[in-house]
Design a protein around this motif. Structure first.
Motif, PDB file in Angstrom:
ATOM      1  N   ALA A  13       0.836  -1.205   0.000  1.00  0.00           N
ATOM      2  CA  ALA A  13       0.000   0.000   0.000  1.00  0.00           C
ATOM      3  C   ALA A  13       0.871   1.255   0.000  1.00  0.00           C
ATOM      4  O   ALA A  13       0.424   2.328  -0.356  1.00  0.00           O
ATOM      5  N   CYS A  47     -13.219   2.722  -3.139  1.00  0.00           N
ATOM      6  CA  CYS A  47     -12.118   3.695  -3.002  1.00  0.00           C
ATOM      7  C   CYS A  47     -10.933   3.298  -3.878  1.00  0.00           C
ATOM      8  O   CYS A  47     -10.505   2.154  -3.902  1.00  0.00           O
ATOM      9  N   GLN A  49      -7.961   4.836  -3.647  1.00  0.00           N
ATOM     10  CA  GLN A  49      -6.732   5.305  -2.998  1.00  0.00           C
ATOM     11  C   GLN A  49      -6.053   6.414  -3.823  1.00  0.00           C
ATOM     12  O   GLN A  49      -4.834   6.460  -3.930  1.00  0.00           O
ATOM     13  N   MET A  51      -6.229   9.448  -2.964  1.00  0.00           N
ATOM     14  CA  MET A  51      -5.806  10.386  -1.910  1.00  0.00           C
ATOM     15  C   MET A  51      -6.327  11.811  -2.089  1.00  0.00           C
ATOM     16  O   MET A  51      -5.810  12.740  -1.464  1.00  0.00           O
ATOM     17  N   ASN A  68      -8.103   8.372   3.478  1.00  0.00           N
ATOM     18  CA  ASN A  68      -7.886   7.211   2.599  1.00  0.00           C
ATOM     19  C   ASN A  68      -7.193   6.083   3.353  1.00  0.00           C
ATOM     20  O   ASN A  68      -7.464   4.908   3.109  1.00  0.00           O
ATOM     21  N   GLY A  69      -6.318   6.454   4.297  1.00  0.00           N
ATOM     22  CA  GLY A  69      -5.632   5.447   5.098  1.00  0.00           C
ATOM     23  C   GLY A  69      -6.610   4.677   5.976  1.00  0.00           C
ATOM     24  O   GLY A  69      -6.492   3.466   6.145  1.00  0.00           O
ATOM     25  N   ARG A  72      -8.315   2.196   3.855  1.00  0.00           N
ATOM     26  CA  ARG A  72      -7.423   1.070   3.572  1.00  0.00           C
ATOM     27  C   ARG A  72      -7.331   0.123   4.762  1.00  0.00           C
ATOM     28  O   ARG A  72      -7.400  -1.095   4.615  1.00  0.00           O
TER      29      ARG A  72
END
Lengths: 201, 283
Positions: A13, A47, A49, A51, A68-69, A72
């Motif tokens: 990631a 999503c 990712q 960001m 976004n984290g 994840r």
């Protein structure tokens, strides 16, 4: 989701720094993602990712994982990291992320659900001051049907045992008559108080 | 939307305008009265369910909003002044439109069917329709340089993305009356809202950045669309130089030549009087 159990995938990631659990991968709950999707009604699995949310979020700098984290981590099943993160409490729902998100994900809606799950599961709340504030606002609504700012502030201070910070701001607001001494209330506050006990899911 | 259809309007002030931002409430009512609208405050309204309720009790937030909707008389629009309140009320209304089970619960709880046609309108929508009053441009605001500050009011969640937004309205309308709007970087930056209480350390740098942005752009004042933004800018900015901050409705009263009441101005923590005197907007 099976593949996500592999540490390699998690490290892949890259751009978000994921917690290092070492060999303690068993604590990962891959059903967590489904739980949050169901609870929030928000299909954040789409999503990308990209960001955009983190880029626009005015609170990113104070967060650990950023929006976004958090998504994840949910996808990978890092339950504790998500629920104990300050991030879910720092989100104020300004929707800057929602309008930036190319996949139209209601990220604040997801954060609402995460806070409720965190409270229900009695995890450690690392932003306890924010939670105390919310609780005092809700107490005020329960008592009056509306918010009584002066009392909210006084009770918040009592709860936090913090009597001196913001004394100057409070006094200035009093002097400018921005804080009413008496609450503005609805005719029968019981009608609203009932919502708190009845509305349990 | 025509003025004549808006003679009778239900009005939801919300907690902030009813208490800590009375000057916002009073000037807004004055502007509406000047446009010939009769606002009838929603009888016995309660908290909209904003911030804290939807942060940790979304079920309660929904019911709080629904109770307000159930109090709105049929056949007239519901005017909302606060961007946070309108977001809660519109979100609840949207859910009622989408979810028959939510409607059933609403009926059981409030003893009537939800009015799915209820028009929930923001103060800006009224102003867009009627703000110019058909009048020619004037010099009422005499080149007052302002930074229009919308905060998060232009950002809606995805399910409400087709709702009207009014970006540019403050610039458009106040310029019509001679003020000069500035282009700046923080027009739609979040003010930090309720974090102001529990995490002032996070909010202060944010509002400082906003204030400094306005100063750098050459503004003499900021104009806010939301009472929460107004409060945060006033109490959390710790820069040496601070610009006065006006509620949009306050400047509109000046634009229309209505008296700007002294007891509104004295509620400001950053004194706007020197600027207004210097611009000869008050005696």
């Amino acid at each position: 989701m099976q593949a996500s159990r592999s540490t390699a995938m998690i490290l892949a990631a890259g751009e978000i720094s994921l917690p290092n659990r070492g060999n303690d991968m068993l604590e990962i709950d891959t059903s967590f993602c489904d739980t949050v999707v169901q609870r929030s009604g928000e299909e954040f699995r789409r999503c990308l990712q990209c960001m955009s949310c983190a880029g626009g979020c005015p609170f990113s700098h104070a967060m650990t994982y950023r929006p976004n984290g958090v998504i994840r981590l949910i996808q990978y099943g890092f339950v504790r990291e998500v629920l104990e993160s300050p991030d879910i409490w720092l989100c104020v729902g300004c929707n800057t992320c929602s309008i930036a998100c190319p996949m139209a994900i209601d990220i604040p809606g997801m954060m609402d659900a995460l806070r409720e799950i965190a409270i229900e599961n009695k995890v450690k709340i690392n932003e306890s001051a924010i939670l105390s504030f919310h609780q005092e606002v809700l107490n005020s609504i329960q008592r009056y049907g509306r918010t009584h700012k002066l009392e909210i502030m006084m009770r918040y201070k009592l709860r936090r045992r913090d009597f001196f910070t913001d004394m100057d701001v409070g006094l200035k607001m009093m002097a400018k008559r921005k804080l009413d001494l008496m609450p503005s209330k609805i005719a029968d506050p019981k009608v609203v108080a009932k919502l708190f006990s009845e509305a349990e899911k | 939307m025509k003025t004549q259809t808006l003679e009778n309007i239900s009005y939801f002030p919300g907690c902030s305008l009813a208490t800590s931002a009375k000057e916002n409430n009073q000037s807004l009512k004055k502007v509406c009265a000047h446009m010939g609208m009769r606002l009838q405050e929603l009888n016995d309204w309660n908290c909209c369910g904003s911030s804290s309720a939807h942060s940790i009790r979304s079920d309660v937030a929904f019911h709080l909003a629904c109770r307000n909707l159930s109090l709105a008389p049929k056949g007239r629009p519901l005017l909302v002044a606060c961007p946070s309140c309108i977001l809660r009320l519109k979100s609840a209304h949207h859910r009622l439109k989408e979810d028959p089970a939510a409607c059933e619960e609403y009926e059981r709880r409030w003893g009537r069917e939800p009015d799915l046609d209820l028009q929930i309108i923001h103060f800006f929508e009224l102003m867009k329709a009627n703000g110019h009053l058909g009048s020619a441009p004037s010099e009422a605001l005499q080149g007052l340089k302002f930074a229009p500050y919308y905060g998060c009011m232009l950002a809606y969640p995805p399910q409400l993305r087709h709702e009207n937004r009014y970006y540019g309205l403050m610039e458009n309308l106040l310029s019509h009356f001679g003020a000069e709007s500035l282009i700046w970087d923080y027009a739609s930056r979040c003010c930090g809202t309720f974090l102001s209480v529990a995490r002032p350390d996070v909010v202060t740098p944010m509002v400082n950045q906003i204030m400094q942005g306005a100063i750098n752009a050459g503004a003499e004042c900021l104009v806010t669309a939301c009472a929460m933004c107004h409060l945060n800018l006033e109490i959390r900015c710790n820069l040496k130089e601070k610009l006065p901050i006006f509620h949009f409705s306050e400047l509109l009263t000046l634009a229309y030549g209505l008296p700007l009441k002294k007891n509104w101005l004295t509620k400001h923590l950053v004194d706007p009087l020197p600027l207004l005197k210097q611009r000869r907007l008050v005696a």
